[in-house]
Design a protein around this motif. Structure first.
Motif, PDB file in Angstrom:
ATOM      1  N   VAL A 187       1.003  -1.139  -0.356  1.00  0.00           N
ATOM      2  CA  VAL A 187      -0.031  -0.007   0.350  1.00  0.00           C
ATOM      3  C   VAL A 187       0.943   0.950   0.181  1.00  0.00           C
ATOM      4  O   VAL A 187       1.436   1.307   0.556  1.00  0.00           O
ATOM      5  N   PHE A 188       0.684   2.424  -0.354  1.00  0.00           N
ATOM      6  CA  PHE A 188       1.404   3.882  -1.404  1.00  0.00           C
ATOM      7  C   PHE A 188       0.941   4.862  -1.622  1.00  0.00           C
ATOM      8  O   PHE A 188      -0.119   4.289  -2.620  1.00  0.00           O
ATOM      9  N   VAL A 189       0.934   5.860  -1.302  1.00  0.00           N
ATOM     10  CA  VAL A 189       0.515   6.661  -1.776  1.00  0.00           C
ATOM     11  C   VAL A 189       2.087   7.626  -2.050  1.00  0.00           C
ATOM     12  O   VAL A 189       2.750   7.788  -1.592  1.00  0.00           O
ATOM     13  N   GLY A 190       1.026   8.406  -3.595  1.00  0.00           N
ATOM     14  CA  GLY A 190       2.338   9.646  -4.379  1.00  0.00           C
ATOM     15  C   GLY A 190       2.018  10.323  -5.127  1.00  0.00           C
ATOM     16  O   GLY A 190       0.932  10.192  -5.484  1.00  0.00           O
ATOM     17  N   ARG A 191       2.926  11.776  -5.014  1.00  0.00           N
ATOM     18  CA  ARG A 191       2.754  12.446  -6.448  1.00  0.00           C
ATOM     19  C   ARG A 191       2.985  11.770  -7.842  1.00  0.00           C
ATOM     20  O   ARG A 191       3.871  10.962  -7.758  1.00  0.00           O
ATOM     21  N   THR A 192       2.130  11.307  -8.595  1.00  0.00           N
ATOM     22  CA  THR A 192       2.234  10.695 -10.138  1.00  0.00           C
ATOM     23  C   THR A 192       3.410  11.260 -10.377  1.00  0.00           C
ATOM     24  O   THR A 192       4.492  10.057 -10.942  1.00  0.00           O
ATOM     25  N   SER A 193       4.302  12.480 -10.499  1.00  0.00           N
ATOM     26  CA  SER A 193       5.202  12.655 -11.048  1.00  0.00           C
ATOM     27  C   SER A 193       6.447  12.389 -10.413  1.00  0.00           C
ATOM     28  O   SER A 193       8.097  11.948 -11.052  1.00  0.00           O
ATOM     29  N   PHE A 194       6.381  11.862  -8.975  1.00  0.00           N
ATOM     30  CA  PHE A 194       7.631  11.582  -8.127  1.00  0.00           C
ATOM     31  C   PHE A 194       7.741  10.174  -8.944  1.00  0.00           C
ATOM     32  O   PHE A 194       8.218   9.097  -8.343  1.00  0.00           O
ATOM     33  N   LEU A 195       6.758   8.967  -8.174  1.00  0.00           N
ATOM     34  CA  LEU A 195       6.354   7.971  -8.806  1.00  0.00           C
ATOM     35  C   LEU A 195       7.174   7.598  -9.520  1.00  0.00           C
ATOM     36  O   LEU A 195       7.779   6.493  -9.841  1.00  0.00           O
ATOM     37  N   CYS A 196       6.896   8.177 -10.511  1.00  0.00           N
ATOM     38  CA  CYS A 196       7.064   8.096 -11.912  1.00  0.00           C
ATOM     39  C   CYS A 196       8.835   8.298 -11.864  1.00  0.00           C
ATOM     40  O   CYS A 196       9.451   6.945 -12.450  1.00  0.00           O
ATOM     41  N   GLU A 197       9.695   9.077 -11.496  1.00  0.00           N
ATOM     42  CA  GLU A 197      10.764   8.785 -10.973  1.00  0.00           C
ATOM     43  C   GLU A 197      11.484   8.587 -10.940  1.00  0.00           C
ATOM     44  O   GLU A 197      12.256   7.284 -10.657  1.00  0.00           O
ATOM     45  N   VAL A 198      10.855   7.575  -9.229  1.00  0.00           N
ATOM     46  CA  VAL A 198      11.642   6.540  -8.502  1.00  0.00           C
ATOM     47  C   VAL A 198      11.270   4.648  -9.008  1.00  0.00           C
ATOM     48  O   VAL A 198      12.420   4.576  -9.124  1.00  0.00           O
ATOM     49  N   LEU A 199      10.544   4.868  -9.986  1.00  0.00           N
ATOM     50  CA  LEU A 199       9.832   3.692 -10.989  1.00  0.00           C
ATOM     51  C   LEU A 199      11.318   3.514 -12.269  1.00  0.00           C
ATOM     52  O   LEU A 199      11.539   2.465 -12.214  1.00  0.00           O
ATOM     53  N   GLU A 200      11.127   4.884 -12.427  1.00  0.00           N
ATOM     54  CA  GLU A 200      12.192   4.897 -13.176  1.00  0.00           C
ATOM     55  C   GLU A 200      13.678   3.828 -12.651  1.00  0.00           C
ATOM     56  O   GLU A 200      14.340   3.567 -13.443  1.00  0.00           O
ATOM     57  N   ALA A 201      14.203   4.767 -11.925  1.00  0.00           N
ATOM     58  CA  ALA A 201      15.144   3.917 -10.742  1.00  0.00           C
ATOM     59  C   ALA A 201      15.267   2.915 -10.431  1.00  0.00           C
ATOM     60  O   ALA A 201      16.273   1.566 -10.685  1.00  0.00           O
ATOM     61  N   ALA A 202      13.888   1.971 -10.151  1.00  0.00           N
ATOM     62  CA  ALA A 202      13.948   1.097  -9.498  1.00  0.00           C
ATOM     63  C   ALA A 202      14.591   0.202 -11.205  1.00  0.00           C
ATOM     64  O   ALA A 202      13.902  -1.168 -10.927  1.00  0.00           O
ATOM     65  N   MET A 203      13.610  -0.146 -12.391  1.00  0.00           N
ATOM     66  CA  MET A 203      13.917  -0.269 -12.985  1.00  0.00           C
ATOM     67  C   MET A 203      15.400  -0.914 -13.444  1.00  0.00           C
ATOM     68  O   MET A 203      15.654  -1.802 -14.382  1.00  0.00           O
TER      69      MET A 203
END
Length: 265
Positions: A187-203
């Motif tokens: 479960v998590f909540v985030g600003r979509t723009s920042f979440l995209c940044e985090v997931l780019e790094a996770a990839m």
């Protein structure tokens, strides 16, 4: 004997749900105990006080990911409380489900432009129930003064393969007066723009040959984790482990919900 044990677990699970239904105040109840009893009964016990009363705020997307042919627990709970405008992603898969499918699916969704909201609330589909107003997720995010807030757990599995990250994570938790709490990615909540940044790094740690849970257990049993995964957690196939690994890179924009308001785990 197996039947007796199974029935005992069901009764124990129901008692736990009844207790949480009376005393819990978290936005989401997220636990394996929820799958030990009939879903309609679980939802009634936890959500009857808000049946048909909730809605999703226009600035928030509620996101689920699964490939079930049936309606899983979280979907049932959303509809029970009156929320129909949620999004379900169904990643194309061949073979066994790998948890890093979640990273790729959410990132593709965000980059496609299909998500039009400022905020995104993700919840696991199989073992979670929404039991309060989802707009509280946004409030919790803003009160924590961060851009991505992840639920907490006592589980510290896999940290033995990330010893330096654990030391850092424990230090931050202690500074917040919350020792022993770690990231839970259910479960998590985030600003979509920042979440995209985090997931780019996770990839950077996701591969086309990520391990399934069963494959990792075999490596662990043989003591060959580092031999087969020299760039651990790259290739491990666990979204939660990757988020734990990159947590220091994004803190304090990315935080753990140490107060436990977002989800009970």
């Amino acid at each position: 004997m197996k039947t007796i044990v199974k029935n005992f677990k069901k009764v124990k699970g129901l008692l736990w749900v009844c207790r949480k239904g009376r005393t819990g105040d978290q936005l989401v109840i997220h636990s394996q105990k929820l799958i030990e009893s009939p879903p309609d009964l679980i939802i009634h016990l936890l959500c009857r006080h808000i049946k048909g009363k909730l809605s999703c705020p226009p600035e928030l997307t509620i996101l689920l990911i699964h490939n079930h042919e049936y309606e899983p627990l979280m979907e049932k709970s959303l509809r029970y409380v009156g929320i129909e405008n949620f999004t379900v992603l169904r990643p194309p898969i061949s073979g066994t489900w790998v948890h890093t499918f979640k990273i790729r699916a959410i990132l593709n969704y965000l980059k496609s432009g299909a998500c039009k909201t400022e905020y995104l609330l993700y919840c696991d589909s199989d073992d979670a129930v929404l039991r309060d107003d989802p707009k509280k997720a946004i409030r919790y995010l803003e009160e924590e003064n961060c851009e991505l807030l992840l639920s907490r757990t006592r589980s510290k599995k896999i940290y033995n393969y990330l010893p330096q990250v654990k030391i850092w994570t424990d230090q931050v938790a202690n500074e917040h007066g919350a020792p022993g709490w770690y990231i839970n990615a259910g479960v998590f909540v985030g600003r979509t723009s920042f979440l995209c940044e985090v997931l780019e790094a996770a990839m950077d740690y996701v591969t086309e040959t990520d391990l399934t849970g069963a494959e990792f257990k075999r490596l662990k049993a043989n003591g060959t984790v580092y031999k087969n995964l020299p760039e651990f957690p790259k290739g491990f196939g666990c979204d939660q482990t990757i988020l734990r690994y990159i947590y220091p890179q994004f803190y304090p924009r990315m935080k753990i919900d140490y107060q436990g308001r977002l989800a009970m785990r």
